[in-house]
Enzyme design. Structure first.
Site, PDB file in Angstrom:
ATOM      1  N   GLN A 265      72.412  42.680  53.394  1.00 56.29           N
ATOM      2  CA  GLN A 265      72.686  43.993  52.645  1.00 56.29           C
ATOM      3  C   GLN A 265      72.851  45.075  53.879  1.00 56.29           C
ATOM      4  OE1 GLN A 265      69.323  44.479  50.390  1.00 56.29           O
ATOM      5  NE2 GLN A 265      69.962  43.048  48.636  1.00 56.29           N
TER       6      GLN A 265
ATOM      7  N   HIS B 291      68.596  27.336  59.347  1.00 54.76           N
ATOM      8  CA  HIS B 291      69.765  27.927  59.483  1.00 54.76           C
ATOM      9  C   HIS B 291      71.103  27.295  59.051  1.00 54.76           C
ATOM     10  CE1 HIS B 291      68.654  25.978  63.362  1.00 54.76           C
ATOM     11  NE2 HIS B 291      69.930  25.626  63.356  1.00 54.76           N
TER      12      HIS B 291
ATOM     13  N   CYS C 210      72.776  37.660  57.293  1.00 56.58           N
ATOM     14  CA  CYS C 210      71.391  37.931  57.916  1.00 56.58           C
ATOM     15  C   CYS C 210      70.375  37.344  56.836  1.00 56.58           C
ATOM     16  CB  CYS C 210      71.196  39.503  58.322  1.00 56.58           C
ATOM     17  SG  CYS C 210      71.568  40.459  57.026  1.00 56.58           S
TER      18      CYS C 210
ATOM     19  N   ASP D  58      67.272  38.389  63.462  1.00 56.79           N
ATOM     20  CA  ASP D  58      66.584  38.474  64.687  1.00 56.79           C
ATOM     21  C   ASP D  58      65.364  37.646  64.911  1.00 56.79           C
ATOM     22  OD1 ASP D  58      68.134  41.199  66.052  1.00 56.79           O
ATOM     23  OD2 ASP D  58      67.421  41.702  64.086  1.00 56.79           O
TER      24      ASP D  58
ATOM     25  N   ARG E 287      72.203  44.252  58.010  1.00 57.42           N
ATOM     26  CA  ARG E 287      72.530  43.761  59.316  1.00 57.42           C
ATOM     27  C   ARG E 287      74.043  43.331  59.498  1.00 57.42           C
ATOM     28  NH1 ARG E 287      67.190  40.635  60.874  1.00 57.42           N
ATOM     29  NH2 ARG E 287      67.443  40.088  58.631  1.00 57.42           N
TER      30      ARG E 287
END
Length: 144
Positions: free
Chosen positions: A84, A45, A80, A38, A86
């Site tokens: 663990q 990324h 994410c 989020d 999300r």
């Protein structure tokens, strides 16, 4: 055949790195990386990944499904920051959605979780701009 939590598999960074490199040479199978970070989607990324914030996953299930259909994707890798909470939760939402669809897409489809998430990814490949985009080392210098 329905997908279940038992169908969630873990993929380590080195394996995903190889997939990306093979895909770049057009010899790999089609896969999609779904980054569900989020507000922590900063500092880099995975190249070619799709950011679907975990807070929006429920509303993005249909577009994600359509993307798989349009691109003949056979593997979906969720991650994410640490993968663990999300990522596994988002992957399960997606599996439940797939099980409701009247489609042969689920046959042969594999759902993966990137082991260690982007934190582990950036430790190994953060500075490799062939596989990581928009990497900012200073953000990661002191750990997550």
């Amino acid at each position: 055949m329905s997908l279940t939590v038992a169908d969630l598999k873990y993929l380590d960074s080195a394996q995903l790195y190889q997939w990306i490199k093979q895909n770049a040479s057009s010899s790999g199978s089609k896969f999609l990386v779904v980054d569900v970070r989020d507000s922590d989607y900063v500092g880099g990324h995975i190249r070619g990944g799709l950011n679907v914030p975990s807070s929006t996953v429920k509303s993005q299930l249909e577009p994600l499904f359509n993307r798989l259909l349009e691109n003949d994707v056979k593997d979906v890798v969720f991650h994410c920051a640490l993968s663990q909470q999300r990522a596994p939760s988002s992957a399960m939402l997606f599996i439940r959605y797939l099980n409701q669809q009247n489609s042969d897409l689920t046959k042969g489809l594999k759902i993966w979780i990137l082991k260690g998430g982007f934190v582990k990814w950036q430790e190994a490949y953060g500075e490799d701009d062939s596989v990581t985009e928009a990497y900012e080392k200073d953000i990661w210098r002191y750990g997550y």
